[in-house]
Design a protein around this motif. Sequence first.
Motif, PDB file in Angstrom:
ATOM      1  N   PHE A  58      90.620  43.396  71.507  1.00  0.00           N
ATOM      2  CA  PHE A  58      90.763  44.283  72.374  1.00  0.00           C
ATOM      3  C   PHE A  58      91.063  43.538  73.366  1.00  0.00           C
ATOM      4  CE2 PHE A  58      88.509  47.590  74.648  1.00  0.00           C
ATOM      5  CZ  PHE A  58      89.800  48.663  74.318  1.00  0.00           C
ATOM      6  N   ALA A  59      89.962  42.487  74.491  1.00  0.00           N
ATOM      7  CA  ALA A  59      89.922  42.730  75.938  1.00  0.00           C
ATOM      8  C   ALA A  59      91.432  42.018  75.691  1.00  0.00           C
ATOM      9  CB  ALA A  59      88.599  41.327  75.718  1.00  0.00           C
ATOM     10  N   ILE A  60      92.051  40.187  74.661  1.00  0.00           N
ATOM     11  CA  ILE A  60      93.473  39.868  74.927  1.00  0.00           C
ATOM     12  C   ILE A  60      94.621  41.178  74.909  1.00  0.00           C
ATOM     13  CG2 ILE A  60      95.056  38.736  74.101  1.00  0.00           C
ATOM     14  CD1 ILE A  60      92.487  37.102  73.208  1.00  0.00           C
ATOM     15  N   GLY A  61      94.125  42.151  73.647  1.00  0.00           N
ATOM     16  CA  GLY A  61      95.141  43.550  73.791  1.00  0.00           C
ATOM     17  C   GLY A  61      95.434  43.670  75.029  1.00  0.00           C
ATOM     18  N   VAL A  62      93.903  44.675  76.204  1.00  0.00           N
ATOM     19  CA  VAL A  62      94.378  45.303  77.427  1.00  0.00           C
ATOM     20  C   VAL A  62      95.648  44.630  77.852  1.00  0.00           C
ATOM     21  CG1 VAL A  62      92.769  45.992  78.934  1.00  0.00           C
ATOM     22  CG2 VAL A  62      92.150  46.912  76.469  1.00  0.00           C
ATOM     23  N   MET A  63      94.301  43.187  78.375  1.00  0.00           N
ATOM     24  CA  MET A  63      95.257  41.939  79.328  1.00  0.00           C
ATOM     25  C   MET A  63      97.014  41.727  79.046  1.00  0.00           C
ATOM     26  SD  MET A  63      94.102  38.516  79.795  1.00  0.00           S
ATOM     27  CE  MET A  63      94.750  37.791  78.297  1.00  0.00           C
ATOM     28  N   CYS A  64      96.983  41.514  77.910  1.00  0.00           N
ATOM     29  CA  CYS A  64      98.688  41.667  77.471  1.00  0.00           C
ATOM     30  C   CYS A  64      99.092  43.212  77.564  1.00  0.00           C
ATOM     31  CB  CYS A  64      98.925  41.146  76.141  1.00  0.00           C
ATOM     32  SG  CYS A  64      98.598  39.222  75.321  1.00  0.00           S
ATOM     33  N   LEU A  65      98.367  43.986  77.663  1.00  0.00           N
ATOM     34  CA  LEU A  65      99.143  45.142  77.414  1.00  0.00           C
ATOM     35  C   LEU A  65      99.566  46.134  79.035  1.00  0.00           C
ATOM     36  CD1 LEU A  65      97.524  47.595  75.211  1.00  0.00           C
ATOM     37  CD2 LEU A  65     100.278  46.961  75.068  1.00  0.00           C
ATOM     38  N   ALA A  66      98.650  45.135  80.321  1.00  0.00           N
ATOM     39  CA  ALA A  66      98.620  45.317  81.392  1.00  0.00           C
ATOM     40  C   ALA A  66     100.444  44.276  81.399  1.00  0.00           C
ATOM     41  CB  ALA A  66      97.955  45.308  81.729  1.00  0.00           C
ATOM     42  N   VAL A  67     100.021  43.403  81.867  1.00  0.00           N
ATOM     43  CA  VAL A  67     100.709  42.526  81.939  1.00  0.00           C
ATOM     44  C   VAL A  67     102.356  43.088  81.242  1.00  0.00           C
ATOM     45  CG1 VAL A  67     101.899  40.114  81.070  1.00  0.00           C
ATOM     46  CG2 VAL A  67      99.787  40.927  81.915  1.00  0.00           C
ATOM     47  N   PHE A  68     102.497  43.263  79.527  1.00  0.00           N
ATOM     48  CA  PHE A  68     103.967  44.019  79.465  1.00  0.00           C
ATOM     49  C   PHE A  68     104.021  45.312  80.392  1.00  0.00           C
ATOM     50  CE2 PHE A  68     106.036  46.652  76.484  1.00  0.00           C
ATOM     51  CZ  PHE A  68     107.077  45.150  76.199  1.00  0.00           C
ATOM     52  N   PHE A  69     103.737  46.438  80.836  1.00  0.00           N
ATOM     53  CA  PHE A  69     104.119  47.147  81.588  1.00  0.00           C
ATOM     54  C   PHE A  69     104.176  47.568  83.194  1.00  0.00           C
ATOM     55  CE2 PHE A  69     102.673  49.693  77.260  1.00  0.00           C
ATOM     56  CZ  PHE A  69     103.974  49.820  76.701  1.00  0.00           C
ATOM     57  N   VAL A  70     103.734  46.935  83.356  1.00  0.00           N
ATOM     58  CA  VAL A  70     103.186  46.414  84.950  1.00  0.00           C
ATOM     59  C   VAL A  70     103.786  45.297  85.719  1.00  0.00           C
ATOM     60  CG1 VAL A  70     101.296  46.719  86.700  1.00  0.00           C
ATOM     61  CG2 VAL A  70     100.734  47.979  84.609  1.00  0.00           C
ATOM     62  N   ALA A  71     103.973  44.145  84.356  1.00  0.00           N
ATOM     63  CA  ALA A  71     104.640  42.849  85.856  1.00  0.00           C
ATOM     64  C   ALA A  71     106.091  43.305  85.475  1.00  0.00           C
ATOM     65  CB  ALA A  71     103.603  41.901  85.135  1.00  0.00           C
ATOM     66  N   ASN A  72     106.351  42.770  86.088  1.00  0.00           N
ATOM     67  CA  ASN A  72     107.658  42.480  86.013  1.00  0.00           C
ATOM     68  C   ASN A  72     108.470  40.685  85.323  1.00  0.00           C
ATOM     69  OD1 ASN A  72     107.584  39.973  88.335  1.00  0.00           O
ATOM     70  ND2 ASN A  72     108.154  41.155  89.936  1.00  0.00           N
ATOM     71  N   ARG A  73     109.252  40.707  85.131  1.00  0.00           N
ATOM     72  CA  ARG A  73     109.934  39.861  83.855  1.00  0.00           C
ATOM     73  C   ARG A  73     109.028  38.259  84.692  1.00  0.00           C
ATOM     74  NH1 ARG A  73     110.498  41.826  81.106  1.00  0.00           N
ATOM     75  NH2 ARG A  73     112.234  42.615  79.969  1.00  0.00           N
ATOM     76  N   LYS A  74     109.749  37.785  85.641  1.00  0.00           N
ATOM     77  CA  LYS A  74     109.591  36.837  86.491  1.00  0.00           C
ATOM     78  C   LYS A  74     107.696  36.349  85.856  1.00  0.00           C
ATOM     79  CE  LYS A  74     113.051  35.661  89.675  1.00  0.00           C
ATOM     80  NZ  LYS A  74     113.330  35.824  90.717  1.00  0.00           N
ATOM     81  N   MET A  75     106.809  37.319  86.462  1.00  0.00           N
ATOM     82  CA  MET A  75     105.591  37.455  86.783  1.00  0.00           C
ATOM     83  C   MET A  75     104.682  37.445  84.992  1.00  0.00           C
ATOM     84  SD  MET A  75     104.796  37.620  89.475  1.00  0.00           S
ATOM     85  CE  MET A  75     102.563  37.265  89.085  1.00  0.00           C
ATOM     86  N   GLN A  76     105.790  37.856  83.915  1.00  0.00           N
ATOM     87  CA  GLN A  76     105.682  37.811  83.145  1.00  0.00           C
ATOM     88  C   GLN A  76     105.718  36.809  81.733  1.00  0.00           C
ATOM     89  OE1 GLN A  76     108.139  41.404  81.409  1.00  0.00           O
ATOM     90  NE2 GLN A  76     106.454  42.754  81.552  1.00  0.00           N
ATOM     91  N   ILE A  77     107.100  35.966  82.534  1.00  0.00           N
ATOM     92  CA  ILE A  77     107.085  34.601  82.047  1.00  0.00           C
ATOM     93  C   ILE A  77     105.778  33.654  82.793  1.00  0.00           C
ATOM     94  CG2 ILE A  77     109.390  33.055  82.183  1.00  0.00           C
ATOM     95  CD1 ILE A  77     110.874  35.127  81.913  1.00  0.00           C
ATOM     96  N   LEU A  78     105.568  33.157  83.628  1.00  0.00           N
ATOM     97  CA  LEU A  78     104.043  32.606  85.000  1.00  0.00           C
ATOM     98  C   LEU A  78     103.156  33.158  83.953  1.00  0.00           C
ATOM     99  CD1 LEU A  78     103.866  31.098  87.279  1.00  0.00           C
ATOM    100  CD2 LEU A  78     103.561  33.367  88.689  1.00  0.00           C
ATOM    101  N   PHE A  79     102.700  34.461  83.445  1.00  0.00           N
ATOM    102  CA  PHE A  79     101.831  34.389  82.571  1.00  0.00           C
ATOM    103  C   PHE A  79     101.008  33.695  81.594  1.00  0.00           C
ATOM    104  CE2 PHE A  79      99.295  37.404  79.507  1.00  0.00           C
ATOM    105  CZ  PHE A  79      98.215  37.065  80.137  1.00  0.00           C
ATOM    106  N   VAL A  80     102.731  34.137  80.196  1.00  0.00           N
ATOM    107  CA  VAL A  80     102.841  33.103  79.413  1.00  0.00           C
ATOM    108  C   VAL A  80     103.062  31.699  79.417  1.00  0.00           C
ATOM    109  CG1 VAL A  80     103.334  35.595  78.478  1.00  0.00           C
ATOM    110  CG2 VAL A  80     104.372  33.792  78.522  1.00  0.00           C
ATOM    111  N   SER A  81     103.252  31.198  80.776  1.00  0.00           N
ATOM    112  CA  SER A  81     103.611  29.981  80.688  1.00  0.00           C
ATOM    113  C   SER A  81     102.144  29.445  81.037  1.00  0.00           C
ATOM    114  CB  SER A  81     105.170  30.009  81.773  1.00  0.00           C
ATOM    115  OG  SER A  81     105.887  30.085  81.199  1.00  0.00           O
TER     116      SER A  81
END
Length: 482
Positions: A259-282
């Motif tokens: 659940f915690a990972i889900g909330v974190m990833c949903l926040a990154v998916f809907f709030v962060a821009n594409r560069k930040m999403q890529i930086l996050f997963v990297s």
Amino acid sequence: MAAFALVSWLFIAMIFFAQRAIVPALLIATVFPYLFLPEAFAIELPGLPDLSKTSAISAGLIAGLLLFGARSRSAVQLPVLKVEGRKFRFVLFSLLGAVVIGIVLTVLNNAEWLVYGRVVLPAMRPWDAIGRLFDLIILATPFFLARKYLATPETHRALCKALVLSALVYSLLMLVEFRLSPQLHNWVYGYHQHSFLQHIRDGYRPMVFLEHGLWVGFFIFSAVMAAAALWKAEKKSKWLWALAWIFIILMFSENLGAFAIGVMCLAVFFVANRKMQILFVSLLALAVVTYPALRQAQVIPLDRMILAAGSISEDRAGSLIFRINNEDRLLERVAQKPLTGWGSWGRDRIYDDTGSNIVVTDGLWIIMLGGWGWIGYIGFFGLLAAPLLFMSATARRKEMPPETIALALICAGNLIYLIPNATLTPIGLLCFGALAGFAEFDQLKQTADAVDEPLQTSRSAYGYTRFPQKQTLGQTTADLQS
């Protein structure tokens, strides 16, 4: 019943490949058996790997493609791919080579017998390398098939739809176990696949037909991200309702980590821009690959993690302390053979004078590191992390649709989950493989969407006959519409 289900699946998988195109058959023949075949059961086969859920899935995929793959390619025109990520391809196969070399070196470096009281652990023999290579093939089959057949945005959408639809079905079974306790596996196959006591919380934590309730939680998290991607891509209310329902199921599934990972990833998916999403997963991928070194260097803030767990409950803090203490002792064991590890047969464990095993191994990282050393660990975890580490380079070459970003976040969440657990599943390997194919290949020419409805599309819809004629998918679709 369990043996009948495993053996029957080999024939059922071939029927799927005989009746459907490659992509929907690959999705169904991976997702369905993973969710419903028996756990903690295997049929011993002389001279061959045991037939378990994992090996049955891989065997079904290989047999279906070998027998019916050529016909499907004739009936449906698959996208034409070309290799563009040449650096990525070199890294990928170099890491695969490291895994193979690591297996051989591990066998050669563990030729001694180990004696602990009344327990005698056998030496590894040269032919054990062949057995371990077979195990690697069985495990990696979904990864490399997804790399080849799920490398395009259209197939990523198909994979997301398969996850969402199967999670909607599974949520109904979870509701049964919320109310009646985890009993479905016992009712169908005649035994509980894991400790029943571990699944009693304030209520019940469902297991359904998976190895443990933690595995159920991670599957539902994956479906949450897939539903979010489909809603963001298509803006259809049905996907929003699916997202809301599956998220509620995850919230009540007694899986705090998922659940915690889900909330974190949903926040990154809907709030962060594409560069930040890529930086996050990297960054997450890099952190997991280097996690053992960070642990040994005492960089990980374990004390803060224990305090955070204690703020939730004393039981969770105690569980974390127990896990950390076991990992520390296992890391001391790894330090005796850091490059090659201790191999199989429980040789990486710690035993007392009576021969009793006194440690518990939960996370896949410590299992791999103890068994196959740093060579095998870097090779294996590098294979999983490489598509995420190369996402920035891939994004400079082509657009990344929401479905691809969602798969990347699922894979990043999976890597995090592999620290405390060994939740590397065939579905997770499909996601990793799909990202690897996306990083390695580009589509030469566009074809009509052959996989938009992966659970309904059959070969007959593409004009498949016993003697298939050469016909493009676009022509066939036009004929159907007319």
